[in-house]
Design a protein around this motif. Structure first.
Motif, short mmCIF file in Angstrom:
data_model
loop_
_atom_site.label_atom_id
_atom_site.label_comp_id
_atom_site.label_asym_id
_atom_site.label_seq_id
_atom_site.Cartn_x
_atom_site.Cartn_y
_atom_site.Cartn_z
N VAL A 38 7.23 18.49 13.88
CA VAL A 38 7.32 18.86 12.46
C VAL A 38 5.97 18.65 11.76
O VAL A 38 5.35 17.60 11.90
CB VAL A 38 8.40 18.02 11.77
N VAL A 39 5.57 19.66 10.98
CA VAL A 39 4.34 19.56 10.20
C VAL A 39 4.55 19.96 8.74
O VAL A 39 3.63 19.87 7.94
CB VAL A 39 3.21 20.43 10.80
N SER A 40 5.76 20.42 8.40
CA SER A 40 6.02 20.87 7.03
C SER A 40 7.28 20.22 6.49
O SER A 40 8.20 19.89 7.25
CB SER A 40 6.18 22.40 6.97
N LEU A 41 7.32 20.05 5.18
CA LEU A 41 8.50 19.54 4.51
C LEU A 41 9.33 20.72 4.03
O LEU A 41 8.81 21.63 3.37
CB LEU A 41 8.08 18.67 3.32
N THR A 42 10.60 20.72 4.37
CA THR A 42 11.48 21.84 4.02
C THR A 42 12.63 21.36 3.16
O THR A 42 13.02 20.19 3.23
CB THR A 42 12.04 22.50 5.30
N PRO A 43 13.23 22.24 2.35
CA PRO A 43 14.43 21.84 1.60
C PRO A 43 15.56 21.48 2.56
O PRO A 43 15.77 22.16 3.57
CB PRO A 43 14.78 23.11 0.80
N TRP A 44 16.30 20.41 2.25
CA TRP A 44 17.35 19.95 3.16
C TRP A 44 18.50 20.95 3.26
O TRP A 44 19.30 20.90 4.19
CB TRP A 44 17.88 18.58 2.73
N THR A 45 18.58 21.88 2.32
CA THR A 45 19.64 22.88 2.36
C THR A 45 19.29 24.09 3.23
O THR A 45 20.10 25.01 3.36
CB THR A 45 19.95 23.39 0.93
N THR A 46 18.10 24.11 3.83
CA THR A 46 17.73 25.23 4.69
C THR A 46 18.58 25.22 5.96
O THR A 46 18.70 24.18 6.61
CB THR A 46 16.24 25.13 5.09
N PRO A 47 19.21 26.33 6.33
CA PRO A 47 20.01 26.37 7.56
C PRO A 47 19.21 25.87 8.76
O PRO A 47 18.01 26.18 8.88
CB PRO A 47 20.37 27.85 7.70
N ALA A 48 19.87 25.10 9.63
CA ALA A 48 19.20 24.34 10.68
C ALA A 48 18.19 25.14 11.53
O ALA A 48 17.03 24.74 11.62
CB ALA A 48 20.23 23.66 11.57
N PRO A 49 18.58 26.24 12.17
CA PRO A 49 17.59 26.92 13.01
C PRO A 49 16.38 27.41 12.22
O PRO A 49 15.24 27.29 12.67
CB PRO A 49 18.38 28.09 13.61
N THR A 81 17.11 2.88 -5.56
CA THR A 81 17.40 4.13 -6.28
C THR A 81 16.14 4.69 -6.94
O THR A 81 15.96 5.90 -6.99
CB THR A 81 18.49 3.91 -7.34
N SER A 82 15.27 3.83 -7.44
CA SER A 82 14.05 4.29 -8.10
C SER A 82 13.09 4.93 -7.10
O SER A 82 12.48 5.96 -7.38
CB SER A 82 13.36 3.13 -8.82
N ILE A 83 12.97 4.30 -5.93
CA ILE A 83 12.11 4.89 -4.89
C ILE A 83 12.67 6.24 -4.45
O ILE A 83 11.93 7.22 -4.31
CB ILE A 83 12.00 3.93 -3.68
N ARG A 84 13.99 6.29 -4.25
CA ARG A 84 14.62 7.56 -3.87
C ARG A 84 14.39 8.62 -4.94
O ARG A 84 14.02 9.76 -4.62
CB ARG A 84 16.12 7.34 -3.66
N ASP A 85 14.59 8.26 -6.21
CA ASP A 85 14.40 9.22 -7.30
C ASP A 85 12.94 9.66 -7.40
O ASP A 85 12.65 10.81 -7.74
CB ASP A 85 14.84 8.61 -8.63
N GLY A 86 12.02 8.73 -7.10
CA GLY A 86 10.61 9.09 -7.14
C GLY A 86 10.25 10.14 -6.12
O GLY A 86 9.52 11.09 -6.40
N PHE A 87 10.80 10.00 -4.91
CA PHE A 87 10.54 10.99 -3.87
C PHE A 87 11.23 12.32 -4.19
O PHE A 87 10.68 13.39 -3.91
CB PHE A 87 11.01 10.46 -2.51
N ILE A 88 12.42 12.25 -4.77
CA ILE A 88 13.11 13.48 -5.15
C ILE A 88 12.32 14.23 -6.22
O ILE A 88 12.21 15.47 -6.17
CB ILE A 88 14.53 13.15 -5.66
N ALA A 89 11.73 13.49 -7.17
CA ALA A 89 10.93 14.13 -8.21
C ALA A 89 9.70 14.82 -7.63
O ALA A 89 9.28 15.88 -8.11
CB ALA A 89 10.51 13.10 -9.26
N ALA A 90 9.13 14.21 -6.58
CA ALA A 90 7.92 14.78 -5.97
C ALA A 90 8.23 15.88 -4.97
O ALA A 90 7.33 16.64 -4.58
CB ALA A 90 7.13 13.67 -5.29
N LEU A 91 9.50 15.99 -4.57
CA LEU A 91 9.88 16.90 -3.49
C LEU A 91 9.48 18.36 -3.71
O LEU A 91 8.94 18.99 -2.79
CB LEU A 91 11.39 16.79 -3.25
N PRO A 92 9.73 18.96 -4.89
CA PRO A 92 9.36 20.38 -5.06
C PRO A 92 7.88 20.64 -4.82
O PRO A 92 7.52 21.65 -4.21
CB PRO A 92 9.75 20.68 -6.52
N PHE A 93 7.03 19.74 -5.30
CA PHE A 93 5.59 19.92 -5.11
C PHE A 93 5.21 19.82 -3.64
O PHE A 93 4.39 20.60 -3.14
CB PHE A 93 4.83 18.86 -5.92
#
Length: 442
Positions: free
Chosen positions: A371-382, A30-42
């Protein structure tokens, strides 16, 4: 068939569910997951900058706008790369602080202080100084595993010392902030006296500092993670857990995130160098080809439900289709329901695996951009798939192929389930009419 299904449910409930529950609640996961979530916006914003730095136009384009953009990007490359370098390029700094802060809460420690301690531990081994210049080589994907290990180590050392009262305690009258600063002095000293000598020792014996040694050890795992068997195993585990009502995606992504980020960092480095993109299995592949509309690729199913003759299914389809566009499919999973529904077991498990296989070979053969970019997981698939591949068009086609395959495979199972519900609705109507007639006669 029902006996086989009952046996399968018993195995899931008695064997799989308890183990998965423990893994999902494990403090390090859970800590590793939370760490990545915290870094996700950046990291998302940093990845988005690649679109401006490397616009999706051919250098031979005769379009004036495209040529102007390409010229601007080439002229101001260093300035445009700065936001990327200070986000994706130093992702391990954000991850270190995030993991340390999250793990601190499990131990009742101050998250801010612990996050900074975790950062210091990482920098101590991963940022060697040469001629007064700090190396940033391991601030990106190459240092992810080091960031995870040092953050956990620093936090556990702090927690151990505090549990045994090996800290500097000031009188209660001293302000909390000042007291906390003195409390962490001994943990800071302990981290320096253990990690720094260890780093020097490893370098003297192997010629590699700790991050380089760790990467050499985990490289086989990183390579194995970017393979079709690894994808299919990850998807299978995720789907089985979800079918049992456990949030399998959180468990799987918590484990896979370090590998995905390491592979994504290599892809981005290859892109900036003008080289072939090497890796396929990164988060954008998982989000936009395997989880179209959410776990189980249920967006096409949501659209099918909207046309159902069964009132219940049609209502669920109308309620769940809009959230499913943004990959939120709990209304479908629990409303239809799909969770623990034997009718949908096979398609729910197999469809993401089939889509994974199709997408893997399409990317492997070079038919679809990687894939070369990180996108929000809520972005519609296409849209998300195109964005993740630097706005290439081929991922859009791949998404629609996966959606069409999902709809075709879900349809016969939906029709069977729909027939059952229609028969039940007809029986209920007959009972209501009979009851009304009895009441009128009386």
């Amino acid at each position: 068939m029902s006996t086989l299904y009952d046996k399968m449910v018993n195995v899931i409930e008695q064997k799989v569910t308890p183990i998965a529950g423990k893994i999902g609640q494990q403090k390090y996961i859970t800590s590793i997951r939370d760490g990545f979530i915290a870094a996700l916006p950046f990291m998302i914003v940093g990845s988005f900058m690649l679109v401006f730095i490397f616009p999706p136009f051919s250098p031979d384009s005769s379009w004036g706008f495209a040529q102007a953009w390409l010229t601007f990007s080439d002229t101001y490359r260093d300035q445009l790369m700065l936001p990327f370098n200070l986000s994706m390029g130093i992702m391990t700094i954000f991850i270190s602080v995030g993991i340390g802060s999250s793990l601190a809460r499990h131990h009742g420690l101050d998250p801010v202080t612990t996050g900074l301690l975790a950062l210091m531990a990482f920098l101590l081994v991963a940022a060697p100084l040469q001629d007064g210049t700090m190396s940033m080589q391991y601030f990106s994907g190459q240092g992810i595993f080091t960031a995870i290990i040092t953050a956990i180590y620093a936090t556990e050392v702090y927690a151990l010392l505090k549990r045994n009262n090996i800290t500097i305690k000031l009188p209660p009258e001293v302000p909390t902030g000042v007291a906390r600063s003195f409390e962490i002095l001994i943990p800071v000293l302990a981290i320096i006296l253990t990690l720094h000598p260890l780093n020097i020792l490893i370098e003297s014996q192997t010629g590699m500092i700790i991050p380089e040694a760790i990467m050499s050890l985990v490289q086989p795992l990183v390579s194995a993670s970017d393979s079709l068997p690894a994808i299919l195993i990850a998807v299978l585990i995720c789907q089985i857990l979800w079918f049992a009502g456990i949030h399998g995606a959180l468990i799987v992504t918590g484990i896979m995130n370090p590998f995905w980020m390491a592979n994504l960092s290599v892809n981005q480095a290859a892109m900036t160098a003008g080289e072939v993109i090497p890796h396929i299995f990164v988060q954008g592949f998982w989000d936009h080809y395997l989880l179209i509309g959410g776990v189980g690729s249920t967006l096409p199913l949501a659209f099918l439900l909207m046309r159902s003759k069964a009132v219940h299914l049609k209502t669920i389809g109308k309620m769940g289709s809009v959230p499913a566009v943004f990959n939120i499919n709990e209304p479908i999973l629990f409303g239809a329901p799909i969770i623990m529904n034997p009718v949908f077991f096979l398609p729910f498990i197999l469809i993401p695996m089939i889509n994974a296989t199709l997408a893997w070979f399409a990317l492997d053969m070079g038919l679809v951009e990687r894939v070369v970019s990180l996108t929000p997981w809520t972005t519609p698939a296409p849209i998300g798939a195109s964005w993740a591949a630097n706005w290439s068009f081929s991922p859009v086609i791949m998404c629609f192929i996966c959606m069409a395959m999902s709809a075709i495979m879900y349809l016969p199972f939906l029709r069977a389930y729909e027939k059952t519900l229609l028969d039940q609705e007809a029986q209920d109507n007959d009972e209501q009419k009979a009851s009304a007639a009895t009441t009128a006669t009386a």
